[in-house]
Each structure stands twice: as C-alpha cells, then as structure tokens.
Scaffold this motif. Structure first.
Motif, mmCIF file in Angstrom:
data_model
loop_
_atom_site.group_PDB
_atom_site.id
_atom_site.type_symbol
_atom_site.label_atom_id
_atom_site.label_comp_id
_atom_site.label_asym_id
_atom_site.label_seq_id
_atom_site.Cartn_x
_atom_site.Cartn_y
_atom_site.Cartn_z
ATOM 1 N N SER A 91 0.852 -1.177 0.000
ATOM 2 C CA SER A 91 0.000 0.000 0.000
ATOM 3 C C SER A 91 0.889 1.228 0.000
ATOM 4 O O SER A 91 2.015 1.196 0.475
ATOM 5 C CB SER A 91 -0.903 -0.002 1.227
ATOM 6 O OG SER A 91 -1.728 -1.144 1.187
ATOM 7 N N VAL A 92 0.353 2.285 -0.528
ATOM 8 C CA VAL A 92 1.103 3.535 -0.610
ATOM 9 C C VAL A 92 1.224 4.149 0.782
ATOM 10 O O VAL A 92 0.382 3.921 1.645
ATOM 11 C CB VAL A 92 0.359 4.537 -1.507
ATOM 12 C CG1 VAL A 92 1.256 5.683 -1.884
ATOM 13 C CG2 VAL A 92 -0.195 3.859 -2.738
ATOM 14 N N ARG A 93 2.265 4.894 1.000
ATOM 15 C CA ARG A 93 2.392 5.704 2.216
ATOM 16 C C ARG A 93 2.836 7.086 1.772
ATOM 17 O O ARG A 93 3.909 7.244 1.228
ATOM 18 C CB ARG A 93 3.458 5.142 3.152
ATOM 19 C CG ARG A 93 3.287 3.701 3.486
ATOM 20 C CD ARG A 93 3.859 3.439 4.838
ATOM 21 N NE ARG A 93 2.852 2.818 5.650
ATOM 22 C CZ ARG A 93 2.932 2.698 6.960
ATOM 23 N NH1 ARG A 93 3.972 3.200 7.604
ATOM 24 N NH2 ARG A 93 1.981 2.105 7.633
ATOM 25 N N HIS A 94 1.966 8.025 1.994
ATOM 26 C CA HIS A 94 2.249 9.354 1.476
ATOM 27 C C HIS A 94 1.927 10.368 2.559
ATOM 28 O O HIS A 94 0.776 10.764 2.737
ATOM 29 C CB HIS A 94 1.379 9.603 0.251
ATOM 30 C CG HIS A 94 2.151 10.091 -0.923
ATOM 31 N ND1 HIS A 94 2.890 11.234 -0.865
ATOM 32 C CD2 HIS A 94 2.334 9.588 -2.167
ATOM 33 C CE1 HIS A 94 3.489 11.420 -2.037
ATOM 34 N NE2 HIS A 94 3.166 10.422 -2.842
ATOM 35 N N SER A 95 2.981 10.809 3.282
ATOM 36 C CA SER A 95 2.716 11.719 4.389
ATOM 37 C C SER A 95 2.188 13.057 3.876
ATOM 38 O O SER A 95 1.464 13.744 4.606
ATOM 39 C CB SER A 95 3.959 11.920 5.248
ATOM 40 O OG SER A 95 5.064 12.193 4.448
ATOM 41 N N ALA A 97 -0.088 13.430 1.715
ATOM 42 C CA ALA A 97 -1.541 13.274 1.672
ATOM 43 C C ALA A 97 -2.150 13.447 3.068
ATOM 44 O O ALA A 97 -3.223 14.027 3.217
ATOM 45 C CB ALA A 97 -1.906 11.919 1.085
ATOM 46 N N VAL A 98 -1.455 12.946 4.076
ATOM 47 C CA VAL A 98 -1.909 13.158 5.457
ATOM 48 C C VAL A 98 -1.950 14.655 5.748
ATOM 49 O O VAL A 98 -2.920 15.168 6.322
ATOM 50 C CB VAL A 98 -0.983 12.441 6.465
ATOM 51 C CG1 VAL A 98 -1.448 12.687 7.891
ATOM 52 C CG2 VAL A 98 -0.925 10.940 6.187
ATOM 53 N N ARG A 101 -4.928 16.439 4.022
ATOM 54 C CA ARG A 101 -6.183 16.277 4.755
ATOM 55 C C ARG A 101 -6.147 17.011 6.077
ATOM 56 O O ARG A 101 -7.156 17.521 6.543
ATOM 57 C CB ARG A 101 -6.489 14.806 4.962
ATOM 58 C CG ARG A 101 -7.491 14.341 3.932
ATOM 59 C CD ARG A 101 -7.726 12.894 3.974
ATOM 60 N NE ARG A 101 -8.832 12.515 4.819
ATOM 61 C CZ ARG A 101 -9.590 11.423 4.578
ATOM 62 N NH1 ARG A 101 -9.355 10.690 3.510
ATOM 63 N NH2 ARG A 101 -10.548 11.093 5.378
ATOM 64 N N SER B 28 -10.631 4.981 3.557
ATOM 65 C CA SER B 28 -10.345 6.401 3.710
ATOM 66 C C SER B 28 -8.871 6.734 3.992
ATOM 67 O O SER B 28 -8.057 6.751 3.078
ATOM 68 C CB SER B 28 -11.304 6.915 4.772
ATOM 69 O OG SER B 28 -10.973 8.173 5.229
ATOM 70 N N ILE B 29 -8.532 6.952 5.247
ATOM 71 C CA ILE B 29 -7.163 7.310 5.602
ATOM 72 C C ILE B 29 -6.164 6.273 5.071
ATOM 73 O O ILE B 29 -5.052 6.608 4.675
ATOM 74 C CB ILE B 29 -7.009 7.387 7.145
ATOM 75 C CG1 ILE B 29 -7.772 8.572 7.716
ATOM 76 C CG2 ILE B 29 -5.545 7.474 7.556
ATOM 77 C CD1 ILE B 29 -7.016 9.855 7.721
ATOM 78 N N TYR B 31 -6.003 4.855 2.400
ATOM 79 C CA TYR B 31 -5.623 4.986 0.991
ATOM 80 C C TYR B 31 -4.210 5.520 0.862
ATOM 81 O O TYR B 31 -3.585 5.355 -0.169
ATOM 82 C CB TYR B 31 -6.582 5.934 0.258
ATOM 83 C CG TYR B 31 -8.018 5.470 0.210
ATOM 84 C CD1 TYR B 31 -8.355 4.160 0.489
ATOM 85 C CD2 TYR B 31 -9.038 6.351 -0.127
ATOM 86 C CE1 TYR B 31 -9.674 3.738 0.452
ATOM 87 C CE2 TYR B 31 -10.364 5.930 -0.168
ATOM 88 C CZ TYR B 31 -10.678 4.623 0.129
ATOM 89 O OH TYR B 31 -11.984 4.213 0.086
ATOM 90 N N PHE B 32 -3.734 6.188 1.907
ATOM 91 C CA PHE B 32 -2.389 6.766 1.784
ATOM 92 C C PHE B 32 -1.554 6.596 3.061
ATOM 93 O O PHE B 32 -0.433 7.033 3.129
ATOM 94 C CB PHE B 32 -2.467 8.243 1.393
ATOM 95 C CG PHE B 32 -3.472 9.016 2.199
ATOM 96 C CD1 PHE B 32 -3.105 9.545 3.409
ATOM 97 C CD2 PHE B 32 -4.768 9.179 1.752
ATOM 98 C CE1 PHE B 32 -4.016 10.238 4.173
ATOM 99 C CE2 PHE B 32 -5.701 9.871 2.519
ATOM 100 C CZ PHE B 32 -5.320 10.408 3.734
ATOM 101 N N TRP B 33 -2.127 5.931 4.063
ATOM 102 C CA TRP B 33 -1.329 5.580 5.240
ATOM 103 C C TRP B 33 -1.964 4.370 5.925
ATOM 104 O O TRP B 33 -3.118 4.418 6.321
ATOM 105 C CB TRP B 33 -1.225 6.746 6.238
ATOM 106 C CG TRP B 33 -0.007 6.577 7.084
ATOM 107 C CD1 TRP B 33 0.093 5.953 8.282
ATOM 108 C CD2 TRP B 33 1.313 6.985 6.751
ATOM 109 N NE1 TRP B 33 1.391 5.939 8.714
ATOM 110 C CE2 TRP B 33 2.158 6.568 7.796
ATOM 111 C CE3 TRP B 33 1.873 7.663 5.658
ATOM 112 C CZ2 TRP B 33 3.529 6.819 7.780
ATOM 113 C CZ3 TRP B 33 3.226 7.901 5.648
ATOM 114 C CH2 TRP B 33 4.038 7.490 6.706
#
Lengths: 185, 185
Positions: A91-95, A97-98, A101, B28-29, B31-33
DNA sequence: TCGGCCATGTAACACGTTACATGATTCT
DNA sequence: AGAATCATGTAACGTGTTACATGGCCGA
C-alpha cells in the motif's frame, strides 16, 4: 522481507561490497526499494551466516579493504523460492496526503510551498530516470531478457513520477483556489 | 512519525475508538497511510500519556466498553506544528519490481500469474475509490474546504491505481513476449 | 454451531532510522 | 585547510508485523 531478495538480485547482476550495494540502493535498485548502509551491512552478515552469499576480501592500496560479496547456490535457491511464492501488493504511504487532509484543520495556504518542494523532487527524479532510459535503453537496440525486465521496471518508475507530478499540480491548483491565491505560478 | 498525525487528522474529522480508527485505516485514511490495530493502540496510549488526546469511556450493552478518543488542544498544536515543518517525499517500495528484475535469474513466465493477481487487487482498489468518489463527491455539489482537500487526495489514489494498472499491463506484455506465450489475456 | 464482528490488549520479533565512530585519500 | 569519497561498523531507539489471548453478540 524483500531486502535480502533485493540484495540477491543486485549481487547477481553484479557482485560488490556493502558500500557499493548502498550506492546502488541510491540509484537503480533504489527506484523501487530503498535501504541504508546500516541495514545492508546487517542483512549481509545474516546472509553470510546462512550461506546465501560468499565473501572475498579484496585489499586495496590507500583504501580500506573491501569485502566483495557474491551469491552462493543456497542464495540463488532462496531467491527462486521467493519468486515462486506470492507477495501482497504494497500500500502507498504518502505523508503529504496526510498533511493535505490535515490542512482542513490548519493553514491550507501554508502547504503550497511544501507541495512545490515535493514537486521539484519528483521532477528531478523523473529527469534522472529519463536520462537513464536514454543511456541504457536507446531505441532500436537489441535487448536481452534481463535488459527488457530492467527497462519495464524503469518505465514503471517513469510512469509513477509523471503521475505524481500531475497530481501535485492538481493539489497546488486546489490549495490556491482555497487560499484565494489565484496566481498559477 | 506520521502515524500519530494521521490519527490526529482522523480524530479531528470524527472522534472514535481505537477499533474504529483501525477500520478507517482500512478505508479512507488507509488509501495513503496504513496501520494495524496494534500500532494504533500503542500510539493512542502514548498520545493520551502526552495529553494529545482525551478519552471518554463509553459503556455499551452487550458489547465491550468503548474508549472514545478526541483531540485535546496540545494535539491540535502538535498537528499544526507538523504541518508547518517539511517532510521528505517518500520513496516507493514495490516488491513486485524486485521480483521482475529477479526474474532474469529465474523463471519469467512464472511471474505472469503473480502479476495478474496484483492487477486484480489494483483493479478492485480503483473500483472502490471510484465508487467512493461518486458517493462522496457528486458533480455539481457545493464542497467546503475540507471536502475539497479530501477529494484531491482521493483523486491521487485514483491516479495511482490507474497508472499502476497501465504499468502492470506493460509488465504482462513484456513477460509474455519473453516467455513466448503470445496469448494476450 | 460456526464464523464474523465488536473491542481491547500483551509479547516477541523484525525492520528501519539516527547518531556516532574510525581513518586514509583525493579534490578544491 | 576543509570537504567529499571510500569503506566498515556499533548502539540505541522507534516503527511495523505476527501470533496469541479474551469474550460476548449476531446472523446463517
């Protein structure tokens, strides 16, 4: 779990020292799997203990000795076994994006500079990948199986960076519309 | 380092228990973490200890008690501070890419089924994201700042899955050409 | 009755990051 | 003189994963 296998692949492509592996993990292999030299040394020692790799001490003049690692038969077997068993898609991890939001509860306009910084990093990566593609996979070249596989992986990196740049432009447009800063660059 | 901030964002959007957070990290969350419930419980306890979140025990009939967490002022401050400081762009980690390069020293044709499996997972994710987009962000709707930010993040997820599907098709074509299995699909 | 959901947790381990340490060579 | 590169490592800590544990409710 993939670090040892990434190291095996790299050593099969070309034997080398821990230091050299660490440099490859900053380029090439590092396009899709990262590792620091500390991780690499730790795993190399374990792999040596388990007989997956062999070491040859190479003295050098004026430089520290080099431990050149290469893949031993049990390592080759371990790689084949791993290739045959399924792995879960990451799965992607993209801080960032955090943060985007989170900006709903903070300062959206403050994120613009940060997003632009990320955009620059990805633009540089794309340029690096494209240069590598031109260098290593010129059109009309006859490629063997290994090169074709390397090329398709590189194309993945290129597609990823292009997609990311487009998305970051979308993010910037969204942030600017929110903040009432209508200047597009 | 971003898990605590992802939790803060999620709790600001809606207070909830560790269990509920874990479920949000599956959608939701997530999707990127991503995070498992074990990580979440561990971090929640630390955040409670540091005064970032407050707990309210909610007894339920026929079910275990629920600890409903919400963000306390120091947590809000911590999130704002984090938003203002730069984070490094993450690098991709793609074990399938390691496998593809490893296939040069093994059995390329054996990777076709694995790649198809990955393709299915990503196709499902894309379908899920698109359904969520239609549900939560219908065209011609008036959106507030928070919703616009959520939408741009979701668009990133959609773009990522589309790009990945295209790349996996490229990988499959490459593997089939190598293996001499010219059947497309 | 069996599996799935709700709800929380412990324990052990593997993986990843950061800081520190050494020491010679080569380039500016 | 100072910085970068080559080359290897230790130590401490933080993050992430896996397995195990508990226990009641609800639907098939």
């Amino acid at each position: 779990m993939a670090l040892e296998h990434a190291i095996l692949v790299s050593l099969l492509e070309q034997p080398g020292s821990g230091y050299e592996l660490a440099r490859r993990f900053d380029r090439s292999i590092g396009y899709f799997w990262t590792a620091t030299h500390q991780q690499i040394y730790r795993v190399l020692r374990r792999m040596e203990r388990d007989g997956w790799v062999e070491v040859r001490d190479v003295p050098q003049d004026g430089r520290p000795d080099k431990k050149v690692y290469s893949v031993a038969p049990p390592g080759h077997t371990a790689l084949s076994d791993w290739l045959a068993e399924p792995v879960e898609p990451e799965s992607v991890r993209h801080s960032l994006a955090v943060k985007i939001r989170g900006a709903a509860f903070g300062d959206p306009a403050g994120l613009i500079a940060e997003t632009e910084r990320h955009r620059e990093v990805h633009a540089e990566r794309l340029a690096r990948y494209l240069a590598g593609e031109q260098r290593d996979f010129p059109e009309s070249a006859e490629l063997d199986a290994g090169q074709r596989l390397q090329h398709v992986v590189l194309r993945g990196g290129i597609a990823y960076e292009r997609m990311t740049l487009d998305w970051l432009d979308d993010v910037l447009a969204t942030l600017r519309r929110l903040g009432g800063a209508p200047e597009p660059h």
